[in-house]
Write an enzyme that holds these catalytic residues in place. Structure first.
Site, PDB file in Angstrom:
ATOM      1  N   ASP A 163      23.608  72.923  50.398  1.00 17.37           N
ATOM      2  CA  ASP A 163      23.248  73.136  48.997  1.00 17.37           C
ATOM      3  C   ASP A 163      22.778  74.575  48.851  1.00 17.37           C
ATOM      4  O   ASP A 163      22.643  75.305  49.838  1.00 17.37           O
ATOM      5  CB  ASP A 163      22.207  72.116  48.521  1.00 17.37           C
ATOM      6  CG  ASP A 163      20.860  72.255  49.220  1.00 17.37           C
ATOM      7  OD1 ASP A 163      20.610  73.300  49.841  1.00 17.37           O
ATOM      8  OD2 ASP A 163      20.055  71.322  49.133  1.00 17.37           O
TER       9      ASP A 163
ATOM     10  N   ASP B 166      24.660  62.347  48.685  1.00 20.46           N
ATOM     11  CA  ASP B 166      23.630  62.614  49.691  1.00 20.46           C
ATOM     12  C   ASP B 166      22.299  62.193  49.117  1.00 20.46           C
ATOM     13  O   ASP B 166      22.117  62.150  47.891  1.00 20.46           O
ATOM     14  CB  ASP B 166      23.573  64.102  50.056  1.00 20.46           C
ATOM     15  CG  ASP B 166      22.773  64.910  49.038  1.00 20.46           C
ATOM     16  OD1 ASP B 166      21.590  65.198  49.296  1.00 20.46           O
ATOM     17  OD2 ASP B 166      23.323  65.216  47.963  1.00 20.46           O
TER      18      ASP B 166
END
Length: 377
Positions: A93, A272
């Site tokens: 990320d 996730d």
């Protein structure tokens, strides 16, 4: 290039089973990605992650990896794959969520975000260009664009301005990404992130803008941050009606097993969440028949496996009574067993979803599973 092939689409829902191909291997979708924030999935050895949990892809966090171990170490190691030994696909990320959660020690401008480290208070600056450079050095197969993640309770004006900033940053991310090359000889893909809070028109605008970019995959961010679940599902539907159907869709930071099945039904391919690892370390286990708190006295004399039907090697090796004892005694092994179990269950769940999509009975199976998963055992 990262590629995505759809093997089967469910006839009654928007669920689909596909395969993402990267230079580090293939990922069968729908998929759940264990969170390895600091180059480690907490309480899990590498062989357990690969062989017992059967993780096909894991996630790392740009903010944390940038601070520790730092870019010099990662570069010298040859990237995150070489550093932690995981030779399958990885995703990073952008660190945006972590930076923006530091609300008291960061300052946002059009140029980027100035923030102080939660470790030692040192000052740092993330711009879209800087984040792209950092993610190149980390070396994940999939890089996320730098965005602002507004709170789920943001008013319309704030959400609109935040989206404007995110879209301008995305253009800068794409430009920098296109100007640079991977460091370690394999392809990296850049996924934009759809923001827009809980406002249909902002989400639609963001999705249309991102769809026009032609990225190799796309993500939906800023959900599961305080809004009601029915609103989250509505936003997914709005966005997925616009995002390209031939590209993988990643719902960031979501969530419970029920959330995941609802997301799959609406056309999400990748998920996730820290829930299976965090809850596992706190004695909360997920099974196909519901959740259980292993600290509760009711398990003290229950010598049956954690899940008698079995979703991983852990289930038939350790009893509920034994795990209850380990948690009460504060043994570290308790956290390890529970974490492996939960992650194995999440991977089992998305794998079962895939099989039922291919078999053509996903909708019926999913309805029964959601009812089962909501039980407290």
């Amino acid at each position: 290039m990262l590629t995505f092939k759809i093997d089967q689409t469910d006839k009654l829902t928007n669920a689909r089973a596909g395969v993402i191909t990267t230079d580090h291997g293939q990922i069968q979708t729908p998929i759940f990605m264990p969170v390895g924030t600091q180059a480690s999935v907490k309480a899990v050895h590498l062989h357990e992650l690969k062989d017992d949990i059967k993780a096909q892809i894991i996630l790392g966090n740009t903010y944390h990896l940038y601070l520790r171990p730092g870019l010099e170490t990662l570069a010298k190691a040859g990237g995150l794959h070489k550093f932690n030994g995981f030779d399958r696909p990885m995703l990073t990320d952008s660190g945006g969520f972590q930076v923006f959660s530091l609300s008291g020690i960061r300052k946002i401008t059009n140029e980027g975000v100035e923030f102080r480290s939660h470790i030692d208070g040192s000052k740092h600056f993330f711009s879209p260009e800087r984040v792209m450079d950092i993610e190149r050095i980390i070396g994940a197969d999939i890089m996320m664009a730098f965005d602002e993640c507004p709170p789920g309770t943001s008013d319309y004006d704030y959400a609109k301005q935040s989206l404007k900033l995110t879209e301008s940053w995305l253009d800068r991310c794409i430009k920098r990404f296109n100007e640079t090359e991977p460091h370690y000889g394999y392809h990296q893909a850049l996924f934009p992130i759809v923001q827009g809070c809980t406002y249909r028109d902002l989400r639609a605008k963001a999705a249309e803008n991102i769809a026009a970019k032609g990225a190799e995959g796309n993500a939906i961010g800023g959900l599961a941050v305080g809004e009601p679940t029915d609103v989250m599902y509505e936003m997914i539907e709005v966005v997925n009606a616009i995002l390209p159907k031939d590209k993988p869709r990643y719902l960031m930071g979501v969530g419970t097993p029920q959330n995941i099945l609802e997301g799959i039904e609406r056309g999400i391919d990748m998920f996730d969440c820290v829930m299976p690892t965090r809850n596992g370390r706190n004695a909360m286990l997920f099974t196909r028949h519901g959740t259980m708190n292993l600290r509760n006295k009711k398990w003290e004399m229950d010598f049956e496996p954690i899940d008698p039907e079995g979703t991983s090697y852990v289930d038939t090796t350790y009893s509920k009574a034994y795990l209850h004892h380990l948690f009460k005694a504060q043994e570290l092994l308790a956290m390890q067993i529970a974490t492996i179990h939960n992650l194995a269950f999440y991977l089992w769940l998305v794998g079962e979803a895939r099989q039922h999509i291919i078999a053509g009975d996903f909708a019926v199976w999913k309805a029964n599973m959601v009812e089962e998963l909501g039980r407290r055992l």
